[in-house]
Scaffold this active site. Structure first.
Site, PDB file in Angstrom:
ATOM      1  N   GLY A  46       0.830  -1.190   0.000  1.00  0.00           N
ATOM      2  CA  GLY A  46       0.000   0.000   0.000  1.00  0.00           C
ATOM      3  C   GLY A  46       0.867   1.243   0.000  1.00  0.00           C
ATOM      4  O   GLY A  46       2.027   1.204   0.419  1.00  0.00           O
ATOM      5  N   GLN A  51       2.949  10.030   1.272  1.00  0.00           N
ATOM      6  CA  GLN A  51       4.235   9.331   1.339  1.00  0.00           C
ATOM      7  C   GLN A  51       5.114   9.639   0.126  1.00  0.00           C
ATOM      8  O   GLN A  51       6.305   9.356   0.142  1.00  0.00           O
ATOM      9  CB  GLN A  51       4.023   7.808   1.407  1.00  0.00           C
ATOM     10  CG  GLN A  51       3.500   7.328   2.746  1.00  0.00           C
ATOM     11  CD  GLN A  51       3.398   5.824   2.758  1.00  0.00           C
ATOM     12  OE1 GLN A  51       2.447   5.248   2.251  1.00  0.00           O
ATOM     13  NE2 GLN A  51       4.404   5.162   3.327  1.00  0.00           N
ATOM     14  N   LEU A  94       6.579   1.637   4.467  1.00  0.00           N
ATOM     15  CA  LEU A  94       7.647   2.060   3.548  1.00  0.00           C
ATOM     16  C   LEU A  94       8.313   3.353   4.012  1.00  0.00           C
ATOM     17  O   LEU A  94       9.449   3.631   3.641  1.00  0.00           O
ATOM     18  CB  LEU A  94       7.082   2.252   2.128  1.00  0.00           C
ATOM     19  CG  LEU A  94       6.607   0.980   1.424  1.00  0.00           C
ATOM     20  CD1 LEU A  94       5.942   1.333   0.098  1.00  0.00           C
ATOM     21  CD2 LEU A  94       7.752   0.006   1.216  1.00  0.00           C
ATOM     22  N   HIS A 135      -4.258   1.103   7.678  1.00  0.00           N
ATOM     23  CA  HIS A 135      -2.910   1.689   7.666  1.00  0.00           C
ATOM     24  C   HIS A 135      -2.844   2.872   6.686  1.00  0.00           C
ATOM     25  O   HIS A 135      -2.341   3.944   7.037  1.00  0.00           O
ATOM     26  CB  HIS A 135      -1.907   0.590   7.283  1.00  0.00           C
ATOM     27  CG  HIS A 135      -0.477   1.032   7.250  1.00  0.00           C
ATOM     28  ND1 HIS A 135       0.453   0.585   8.166  1.00  0.00           N
ATOM     29  CD2 HIS A 135       0.186   1.863   6.412  1.00  0.00           C
ATOM     30  CE1 HIS A 135       1.628   1.153   7.890  1.00  0.00           C
ATOM     31  NE2 HIS A 135       1.500   1.919   6.822  1.00  0.00           N
ATOM     32  N   GLU A 136      -3.376   2.679   5.470  1.00  0.00           N
ATOM     33  CA  GLU A 136      -3.275   3.742   4.457  1.00  0.00           C
ATOM     34  C   GLU A 136      -4.192   4.920   4.794  1.00  0.00           C
ATOM     35  O   GLU A 136      -3.819   6.078   4.585  1.00  0.00           O
ATOM     36  CB  GLU A 136      -3.589   3.200   3.055  1.00  0.00           C
ATOM     37  CG  GLU A 136      -2.659   2.095   2.568  1.00  0.00           C
ATOM     38  CD  GLU A 136      -1.180   2.383   2.771  1.00  0.00           C
ATOM     39  OE1 GLU A 136      -0.769   3.553   2.667  1.00  0.00           O
ATOM     40  OE2 GLU A 136      -0.437   1.425   3.062  1.00  0.00           O
TER      41      GLU A 136
HETATM   42 NI    NI Z   1       2.828   3.049   5.729  1.00  0.00          NI
END
Ligand code: NI
Length: 173
Positions: A46, A51, A94, A135-136
């Site tokens: 994801g 990000q 990430l 999470h996203e």
């Molecule tokens: Ni993340």
């Protein structure tokens, strides 16, 4: 398509709540395509737009394993409208490379969002998909997985991060 740079903790953009998408134009389509390419290249399951330095409510998810058919999902302006149950699963991000931790979240969720053309959809997920959705969508609200763990674990994370960051700085100077 292009690979985008993934912003890392403690970059401030990760802490800012993203803005809703209002126009589904060519620029948005390009951003989504670049995010998909960047997610697969990382590789990750994801990726949220902040990000990659764009503070907009856009995220992409694909939780399929490498021998499975792809299950790509594009979420624009998502919100979770239903939470159910509880599960503790190990997670990574990430934007926080090299760190994983067990996070307690809902076991099953329903998210309401738009697809990349602006059509309203609902996505129901359990297991790893429920995890990725939470999470996203957290990312889009400026929340990181280290905000979902206990105080002691978070202190430990910060100490470890500081140590690694300082040794990196020392090796560069
Ligand atoms: Ni993340």
């Amino acid at each position: 398509m292009a690979l985008l740079e993934i912003r890392k903790y403690p970059d401030n953009i990760l802490r800012k709540k993203t803005a809703p998408v209002t126009t589904f134009d060519a620029g948005l389509q390009r951003l989504i395509d670049d995010m998909i390419e960047t997610m697969y290249a990382a590789p990750g399951v994801g990726l949220a737009a902040n990000q990659v330095g764009v503070s907009k409510q856009v995220a992409v998810i694909d939780v399929s394993g490498k021998d499975e058919e792809t299950s790509l999902i594009v979420l624009v302006n998502p919100e979770i409208i239903h939470f159910e149950g509880e599960a503790s699963i190990e997670e990574g991000c990430l934007s926080i490379p090299g760190y994983t931790t067990v996070v307690k979240r809902a076991e099953k969720v329903i998210a309401r969002c738009c697809d990349r053309e602006g059509k309203e959809i609902e996505i129901e997920g359990d297991g790893i998909l429920a995890r990725a959705l939470q999470h996203e969508i957290d990312h889009l609200n400026g929340i990181l997985l280290i905000d979902r763990i206990g105080r002691i674990k978070k202190e430990f994370f910060k100490k470890r991060y500081k140590r690694e960051y300082e040794s990196l700085k020392a090796s560069l100077s």
